[in-house]
Scaffold this motif. Structure first.
Motif, PDB file in Angstrom:
ATOM      1  N   ALA A  24       0.859  -1.204   0.000  1.00  0.00           N
ATOM      2  CA  ALA A  24       0.000   0.000   0.000  1.00  0.00           C
ATOM      3  C   ALA A  24       0.881   1.235   0.000  1.00  0.00           C
ATOM      4  O   ALA A  24       1.798   1.346   0.806  1.00  0.00           O
ATOM      5  N   ASP A  25       0.587   2.153  -0.938  1.00  0.00           N
ATOM      6  CA  ASP A  25       1.448   3.337  -0.997  1.00  0.00           C
ATOM      7  C   ASP A  25       0.627   4.622  -0.971  1.00  0.00           C
ATOM      8  O   ASP A  25       1.093   5.672  -1.365  1.00  0.00           O
ATOM      9  N   TYR A  26      -0.626   4.519  -0.497  1.00  0.00           N
ATOM     10  CA  TYR A  26      -1.444   5.731  -0.485  1.00  0.00           C
ATOM     11  C   TYR A  26      -0.979   6.703   0.601  1.00  0.00           C
ATOM     12  O   TYR A  26      -1.344   7.858   0.589  1.00  0.00           O
ATOM     13  N   ILE A  27      -0.171   6.186   1.550  1.00  0.00           N
ATOM     14  CA  ILE A  27       0.513   7.099   2.472  1.00  0.00           C
ATOM     15  C   ILE A  27       1.968   6.646   2.586  1.00  0.00           C
ATOM     16  O   ILE A  27       2.245   5.441   2.588  1.00  0.00           O
ATOM     17  N   PRO A  28       2.883   7.609   2.685  1.00  0.00           N
ATOM     18  CA  PRO A  28       4.310   7.264   2.705  1.00  0.00           C
ATOM     19  C   PRO A  28       4.671   6.343   3.873  1.00  0.00           C
ATOM     20  O   PRO A  28       5.488   5.427   3.718  1.00  0.00           O
ATOM     21  N   ALA A  29       4.024   6.531   5.005  1.00  0.00           N
ATOM     22  CA  ALA A  29       4.383   5.747   6.187  1.00  0.00           C
ATOM     23  C   ALA A  29       4.128   4.254   5.990  1.00  0.00           C
ATOM     24  O   ALA A  29       4.803   3.417   6.579  1.00  0.00           O
ATOM     25  N   LEU A  30       3.147   3.907   5.168  1.00  0.00           N
ATOM     26  CA  LEU A  30       2.880   2.480   4.922  1.00  0.00           C
ATOM     27  C   LEU A  30       3.793   1.944   3.820  1.00  0.00           C
ATOM     28  O   LEU A  30       4.191   0.787   3.839  1.00  0.00           O
ATOM     29  N   ALA A  31       4.133   2.828   2.873  1.00  0.00           N
ATOM     30  CA  ALA A  31       4.913   2.398   1.707  1.00  0.00           C
ATOM     31  C   ALA A  31       6.320   1.961   2.088  1.00  0.00           C
ATOM     32  O   ALA A  31       6.962   1.223   1.352  1.00  0.00           O
ATOM     33  N   LYS A  32       6.788   2.392   3.269  1.00  0.00           N
ATOM     34  CA  LYS A  32       8.186   2.070   3.547  1.00  0.00           C
ATOM     35  C   LYS A  32       8.415   0.712   4.219  1.00  0.00           C
ATOM     36  O   LYS A  32       9.552   0.347   4.480  1.00  0.00           O
ATOM     37  N   GLY A 256      -6.803  -6.073   6.024  1.00  0.00           N
ATOM     38  CA  GLY A 256      -6.457  -4.656   6.106  1.00  0.00           C
ATOM     39  C   GLY A 256      -5.356  -4.343   5.115  1.00  0.00           C
ATOM     40  O   GLY A 256      -4.603  -5.244   4.726  1.00  0.00           O
ATOM     41  N   VAL A 257      -5.237  -3.065   4.720  1.00  0.00           N
ATOM     42  CA  VAL A 257      -4.222  -2.729   3.713  1.00  0.00           C
ATOM     43  C   VAL A 257      -2.790  -2.730   4.256  1.00  0.00           C
ATOM     44  O   VAL A 257      -1.849  -2.538   3.506  1.00  0.00           O
ATOM     45  N   GLY A 258      -2.647  -2.992   5.550  1.00  0.00           N
ATOM     46  CA  GLY A 258      -1.306  -3.217   6.100  1.00  0.00           C
ATOM     47  C   GLY A 258      -0.798  -4.593   5.691  1.00  0.00           C
ATOM     48  O   GLY A 258       0.368  -4.932   5.925  1.00  0.00           O
ATOM     49  N   GLY A 259      -1.673  -5.422   5.111  1.00  0.00           N
ATOM     50  CA  GLY A 259      -1.277  -6.762   4.665  1.00  0.00           C
ATOM     51  C   GLY A 259      -1.683  -7.869   5.624  1.00  0.00           C
ATOM     52  O   GLY A 259      -1.347  -9.031   5.425  1.00  0.00           O
ATOM     53  N   GLY A 260      -2.417  -7.509   6.665  1.00  0.00           N
ATOM     54  CA  GLY A 260      -2.863  -8.518   7.629  1.00  0.00           C
ATOM     55  C   GLY A 260      -4.217  -9.099   7.249  1.00  0.00           C
ATOM     56  O   GLY A 260      -5.025  -8.436   6.578  1.00  0.00           O
ATOM     57  N   ILE A 261      -4.443 -10.345   7.652  1.00  0.00           N
ATOM     58  CA  ILE A 261      -5.775 -10.965   7.531  1.00  0.00           C
ATOM     59  C   ILE A 261      -5.985 -11.777   8.803  1.00  0.00           C
ATOM     60  O   ILE A 261      -5.093 -12.533   9.209  1.00  0.00           O
ATOM     61  N   VAL A 262      -7.143 -11.602   9.433  1.00  0.00           N
ATOM     62  CA  VAL A 262      -7.446 -12.445  10.586  1.00  0.00           C
ATOM     63  C   VAL A 262      -8.709 -13.244  10.265  1.00  0.00           C
ATOM     64  O   VAL A 262      -9.641 -12.716   9.646  1.00  0.00           O
ATOM     65  N   GLY A 263      -8.703 -14.509  10.598  1.00  0.00           N
ATOM     66  CA  GLY A 263      -9.856 -15.355  10.303  1.00  0.00           C
ATOM     67  C   GLY A 263     -10.204 -16.219  11.504  1.00  0.00           C
ATOM     68  O   GLY A 263      -9.362 -16.409  12.396  1.00  0.00           O
ATOM     69  N   ASN A 283      -6.249  -6.756  -0.605  1.00  0.00           N
ATOM     70  CA  ASN A 283      -6.010  -7.903   0.282  1.00  0.00           C
ATOM     71  C   ASN A 283      -4.605  -8.449   0.033  1.00  0.00           C
ATOM     72  O   ASN A 283      -4.118  -8.426  -1.109  1.00  0.00           O
ATOM     73  N   SER A 284      -3.959  -8.953   1.064  1.00  0.00           N
ATOM     74  CA  SER A 284      -2.608  -9.497   0.935  1.00  0.00           C
ATOM     75  C   SER A 284      -2.606 -10.710  -0.001  1.00  0.00           C
ATOM     76  O   SER A 284      -3.342 -11.682   0.217  1.00  0.00           O
ATOM     77  N   VAL A 285      -1.776 -10.653  -1.033  1.00  0.00           N
ATOM     78  CA  VAL A 285      -1.697 -11.758  -2.006  1.00  0.00           C
ATOM     79  C   VAL A 285      -1.238 -13.035  -1.300  1.00  0.00           C
ATOM     80  O   VAL A 285      -1.867 -14.094  -1.392  1.00  0.00           O
ATOM     81  N   ILE A 286      -0.129 -12.896  -0.578  1.00  0.00           N
ATOM     82  CA  ILE A 286       0.450 -14.067   0.078  1.00  0.00           C
ATOM     83  C   ILE A 286      -0.408 -14.497   1.260  1.00  0.00           C
ATOM     84  O   ILE A 286      -0.576 -15.689   1.540  1.00  0.00           O
ATOM     85  N   GLY A 287      -1.001 -13.518   1.931  1.00  0.00           N
ATOM     86  CA  GLY A 287      -1.886 -13.841   3.060  1.00  0.00           C
ATOM     87  C   GLY A 287      -3.066 -14.694   2.625  1.00  0.00           C
ATOM     88  O   GLY A 287      -3.413 -15.691   3.267  1.00  0.00           O
ATOM     89  N   MET A 288      -3.662 -14.311   1.496  1.00  0.00           N
ATOM     90  CA  MET A 288      -4.810 -15.088   0.994  1.00  0.00           C
ATOM     91  C   MET A 288      -4.379 -16.499   0.624  1.00  0.00           C
ATOM     92  O   MET A 288      -5.056 -17.472   0.929  1.00  0.00           O
ATOM     93  N   LYS A 289      -3.231 -16.582  -0.048  1.00  0.00           N
ATOM     94  CA  LYS A 289      -2.746 -17.901  -0.482  1.00  0.00           C
ATOM     95  C   LYS A 289      -2.423 -18.769   0.742  1.00  0.00           C
ATOM     96  O   LYS A 289      -2.758 -19.962   0.775  1.00  0.00           O
ATOM     97  N   ALA A 290      -1.815 -18.154   1.748  1.00  0.00           N
ATOM     98  CA  ALA A 290      -1.439 -18.910   2.945  1.00  0.00           C
ATOM     99  C   ALA A 290      -2.688 -19.453   3.648  1.00  0.00           C
ATOM    100  O   ALA A 290      -2.724 -20.605   4.085  1.00  0.00           O
TER     101      ALA A 290
END
Ligand code: GLN
Length: 303
Positions: A24-32, A256-263, A283-290
């Motif tokens: 996610a790069d809509y804010i610099p703080a997340l993009a880094k 969440g756009v931080g890349g987390g998924i809770v189920g 949604n997190s690509v790898i998170g969904m696959k995992a």
């Protein structure tokens, strides 16, 4: 079941998907954030915990905070939710504006931005300290007092959250926001900025897998309320990818756009995964696959 080897197998298999999604790069703080992160944790209702990779590293929970808001709202306003927000899947992006106009400022559900903003407004009218209450909820439920807001992320969301301001202003024009939108969004952005690890998340949201009872034995929400949140996660928790998620993973979940998924798999376990690279739906690509591999290899889902 050998959860450790299943997690190891998943970690190995998802590694080849690094580079497909985009942080996610809509804010610099997340993009880094470093994109090549992967953590996963599971907490069974018998108390056993398993984890792998970066499962202890705290990241921005973003929209997963909507589960806390929803829980507090149902407790305060009752399980019917009321008429300020619906309970239907949106089929649209998490920050979509267009549907709101057609539907007179009533968001489709509490798990998209507009819905969570309305619920935050309702809670703010009762609790001026809602921001701190949400943080306290995360800390108490996870039994981790070091969980905090990331002030840099919260500020950056506030400075560049033009779309969320638009959603809030739009709903206010329909009379669906009572408080000053600056206070409402300040709380909303802080909730999104909370940092937790996968292990914290499996503990925090354990009550959703355990008929409303937290890992420390507290009845957080009634069994009925818990069922309702789980139903909403299944139908609304991953935005316009819910169908695909239910089809592939088969677990009520919130991303969440931080890349987390809770189920959660009711009466069995809570699961959390984190990897920052996202697909087009946020949604997190790898998170969904995992998660998909987890339900495949364990043979456990809600279906
Ligand atoms: N902070 C993000 C926003 O409001 C949260 C969205 C998300 O995690 N899907 O746009």
């Amino acid at each position: 079941m050998d959860y450790n080897s299943i997690l190891q197998r998943i970690q190995k298999e998802v590694a080849e998907l690094f580079g497909i999604g985009k942080v996610a790069d809509y804010i610099p703080a997340l993009a880094k954030i470093s994109p090549r992160k992967f953590g996963m944790a599971v907490k069974l209702t018998n108390g056993e915990e398993y984890s792998i990779g970066d499962a202890t590293e705290a990241f921005s929970i973003q929209s997963i905070s909507k589960l806390i808001i929803l829980t507090l709202y149902l407790k305060k306003y009752g399980l019917e939710i009321g008429n300020r927000v619906g309970v239907e899947p949106s089929g649209s992006a998490f920050n979509s504006l267009v549907q709101l106009e057609y539907e007179n400022g009533i968001p489709r559900n509490p798990l998209i931005n507009a819905g969570a903003i309305v619920l935050t407004d309702g809670l703010l009218s009762i609790y001026p300290d809602i921001k701190e209450r949400v943080l306290e909820f995360a800390r108490t439920n996870s039994e981790n007092s070091s969980i905090s807001f990331d002030e840099e992320i919260a500020k950056s969301e506030y400075d560049t959250g033009f779309r969320n301001f638009a959603l809030a202003n739009f709903m206010k024009s329909y009379g669906n926001i009572d408080n000053d939108i600056f206070y409402v969004l300040n709380a909303y952005f802080h909730h999104c900025s909370i940092k937790m690890s996968c292990i914290d998340m499996t503990r925090c949201f354990y009550y959703l897998a355990n008929e409303g009872v937290s890992q420390n034995g507290k009845q957080i929400l009634s069994t009925r309320g818990t069922k309702r949140i789980n139903a909403m996660m299944l139908t609304c928790g991953t935005y316009d990818a819910v169908g695909d998620f239910a089809f592939r993973v088969g677990v009520p979940a919130k991303s969440g756009v931080g890349g987390g998924i809770v189920g959660v798999i009711p009466n069995k376990m809570s699961i959390a995964v984190w990897s920052p690279e996202l697909n087009a739906q946020g949604n997190s690509v790898i998170g969904m696959k995992a998660m998909e591999l987890f339900t495949t290899y364990t043979g456990i889902s809600i279906f």
